[in-house]
Design a protein around this motif. Structure first.
Motif, PDB file in Angstrom:
ATOM      1  N   ALA A 196       0.865  -1.174   0.000  1.00 31.48           N
ATOM      2  CA  ALA A 196       0.000   0.000   0.000  1.00 31.48           C
ATOM      3  C   ALA A 196       0.909   1.235   0.000  1.00 31.48           C
ATOM      4  O   ALA A 196       2.033   1.191   0.488  1.00 31.48           O
ATOM      5  N   MET A 197       0.417   2.319  -0.568  1.00 32.26           N
ATOM      6  CA  MET A 197       1.201   3.542  -0.666  1.00 32.26           C
ATOM      7  C   MET A 197       0.395   4.713  -0.139  1.00 32.26           C
ATOM      8  O   MET A 197      -0.834   4.730  -0.251  1.00 32.26           O
ATOM      9  N   GLY A 198       1.104   5.704   0.378  1.00 27.91           N
ATOM     10  CA  GLY A 198       0.400   6.857   0.915  1.00 27.91           C
ATOM     11  C   GLY A 198       1.103   8.156   0.596  1.00 27.91           C
ATOM     12  O   GLY A 198       2.299   8.184   0.311  1.00 27.91           O
ATOM     13  N   TRP A 199       0.328   9.235   0.619  1.00 31.82           N
ATOM     14  CA  TRP A 199       0.854  10.595   0.517  1.00 31.82           C
ATOM     15  C   TRP A 199       0.594  11.304   1.844  1.00 31.82           C
ATOM     16  O   TRP A 199      -0.504  11.174   2.414  1.00 31.82           O
ATOM     17  N   PHE A 200       1.580  12.058   2.278  1.00 32.98           N
ATOM     18  CA  PHE A 200       1.503  12.826   3.503  1.00 32.98           C
ATOM     19  C   PHE A 200       2.053  14.222   3.223  1.00 32.98           C
ATOM     20  O   PHE A 200       2.702  14.435   2.205  1.00 32.98           O
ATOM     21  N   ARG A 201       1.788  15.150   4.135  1.00 30.88           N
ATOM     22  CA  ARG A 201       2.317  16.490   3.951  1.00 30.88           C
ATOM     23  C   ARG A 201       2.672  17.113   5.292  1.00 30.88           C
ATOM     24  O   ARG A 201       2.128  16.737   6.325  1.00 30.88           O
ATOM     25  N   GLN A 202       3.593  18.063   5.235  1.00 32.32           N
ATOM     26  CA  GLN A 202       4.002  18.775   6.441  1.00 32.32           C
ATOM     27  C   GLN A 202       4.178  20.244   6.113  1.00 32.32           C
ATOM     28  O   GLN A 202       5.031  20.605   5.291  1.00 32.32           O
ATOM     29  N   SER A 251      -4.511   1.128  -1.954  1.00 31.03           N
ATOM     30  CA  SER A 251      -4.188  -0.274  -1.688  1.00 31.03           C
ATOM     31  C   SER A 251      -3.181  -0.804  -2.694  1.00 31.03           C
ATOM     32  O   SER A 251      -2.929  -0.194  -3.737  1.00 31.03           O
ATOM     33  N   TRP A 252      -2.630  -1.982  -2.408  1.00 25.33           N
ATOM     34  CA  TRP A 252      -1.632  -2.565  -3.286  1.00 25.33           C
ATOM     35  C   TRP A 252      -2.204  -2.817  -4.675  1.00 25.33           C
ATOM     36  O   TRP A 252      -1.509  -2.711  -5.684  1.00 25.33           O
ATOM     37  N   ILE A 294      -5.681   9.980  -5.643  1.00 23.77           N
ATOM     38  CA  ILE A 294      -4.479   9.153  -5.634  1.00 23.77           C
ATOM     39  C   ILE A 294      -4.664   8.006  -6.615  1.00 23.77           C
ATOM     40  O   ILE A 294      -5.758   7.458  -6.742  1.00 23.77           O
ATOM     41  N   SER A 295      -3.592   7.655  -7.308  1.00 20.19           N
ATOM     42  CA  SER A 295      -3.632   6.542  -8.248  1.00 20.19           C
ATOM     43  C   SER A 295      -2.249   5.907  -8.316  1.00 20.19           C
ATOM     44  O   SER A 295      -1.276   6.478  -7.825  1.00 20.19           O
ATOM     45  N   ARG A 296      -2.189   4.724  -8.909  1.00 24.25           N
ATOM     46  CA  ARG A 296      -0.891   4.067  -9.058  1.00 24.25           C
ATOM     47  C   ARG A 296      -0.817   3.363 -10.402  1.00 24.25           C
ATOM     48  O   ARG A 296      -1.840   2.938 -10.956  1.00 24.25           O
ATOM     49  N   ASP A 297       0.387   3.248 -10.900  1.00 19.02           N
ATOM     50  CA  ASP A 297       0.668   2.561 -12.155  1.00 19.02           C
ATOM     51  C   ASP A 297       1.745   1.537 -11.852  1.00 19.02           C
ATOM     52  O   ASP A 297       2.920   1.883 -11.739  1.00 19.02           O
ATOM     53  N   LYS A 298       1.344   0.280 -11.717  1.00 18.48           N
ATOM     54  CA  LYS A 298       2.301  -0.750 -11.340  1.00 18.48           C
ATOM     55  C   LYS A 298       3.347  -0.964 -12.422  1.00 18.48           C
ATOM     56  O   LYS A 298       4.505  -1.259 -12.132  1.00 18.48           O
ATOM     57  N   ALA A 348      -1.729  -1.794   5.882  1.00 19.40           N
ATOM     58  CA  ALA A 348      -2.765  -1.711   4.857  1.00 19.40           C
ATOM     59  C   ALA A 348      -3.094  -0.257   4.566  1.00 19.40           C
ATOM     60  O   ALA A 348      -2.848   0.638   5.379  1.00 19.40           O
ATOM     61  N   PHE A 349      -3.695  -0.013   3.413  1.00 18.35           N
ATOM     62  CA  PHE A 349      -3.933   1.368   2.992  1.00 18.35           C
ATOM     63  C   PHE A 349      -4.796   2.121   3.997  1.00 18.35           C
ATOM     64  O   PHE A 349      -4.583   3.301   4.246  1.00 18.35           O
TER      65      PHE A 349
END
Length: 127
Positions: free
Chosen positions: A33-39, A52-53, A70-74, A103-104
């Motif tokens: 699973a991948m996430g975006w965060f900010r500070q 999710s994966w 959010i999106s992903r390109d495996k 997990a996401f």
């Protein structure tokens, strides 16, 4: 371990759009699973979005729902964050993160335990 490199940040006017990219290396990326965060300056790092994966499920912070995607390109080992209708309060350094044990839908609660982080990309939204 997964190496993560963010790009796509910049300066944009309020109401504008940006697309952030996170390039990942490591043969097990597709199972994370991948996430975006900010500070933001003077603030704690906060959750923005997770996927999710499989890419079939997503989670968003209330502050960005309906504006960010959010999106992903495996095939490209990449995760993206499309940001629309940007506001000055979106100004922050944005980071992508991954962890094989999370997990996401748990990433928002396990921010401090996530294993792999990128170096961040600056997003500045002017009013």
């Amino acid at each position: 371990q997964v190496q993560l490199v963010e790009s796509g940040g910049g300066l944009v006017q309020a109401g504008g759009s940006l697309r952030l990219s996170c390039a990942a290396s490591g043969r097990t990326f597709s199972s994370y699973a991948m996430g975006w965060f900010r500070q933001a300056p003077g603030k704690e790092r906060e959750f923005v979005a997770a996927i999710s994966w499989s890419g079939g499920s997503t989670d968003y912070a209330d502050s960005v729902k309906g504006r960010f995607t959010i999106s992903r390109d495996k095939a490209k080992s990449a995760v993206y964050l499309q940001m629309n209708s940007l506001k000055p309060e979106d100004t922050a350094v944005y980071y992508c993160a991954a962890d094989p044990r999370t997990a996401f839908d748990a990433m928002k609660r396990r921010l401090g335990q996530l294993r792999d982080w990128g170096q961040g990309t600056q997003v500045t939204v002017s009013s």
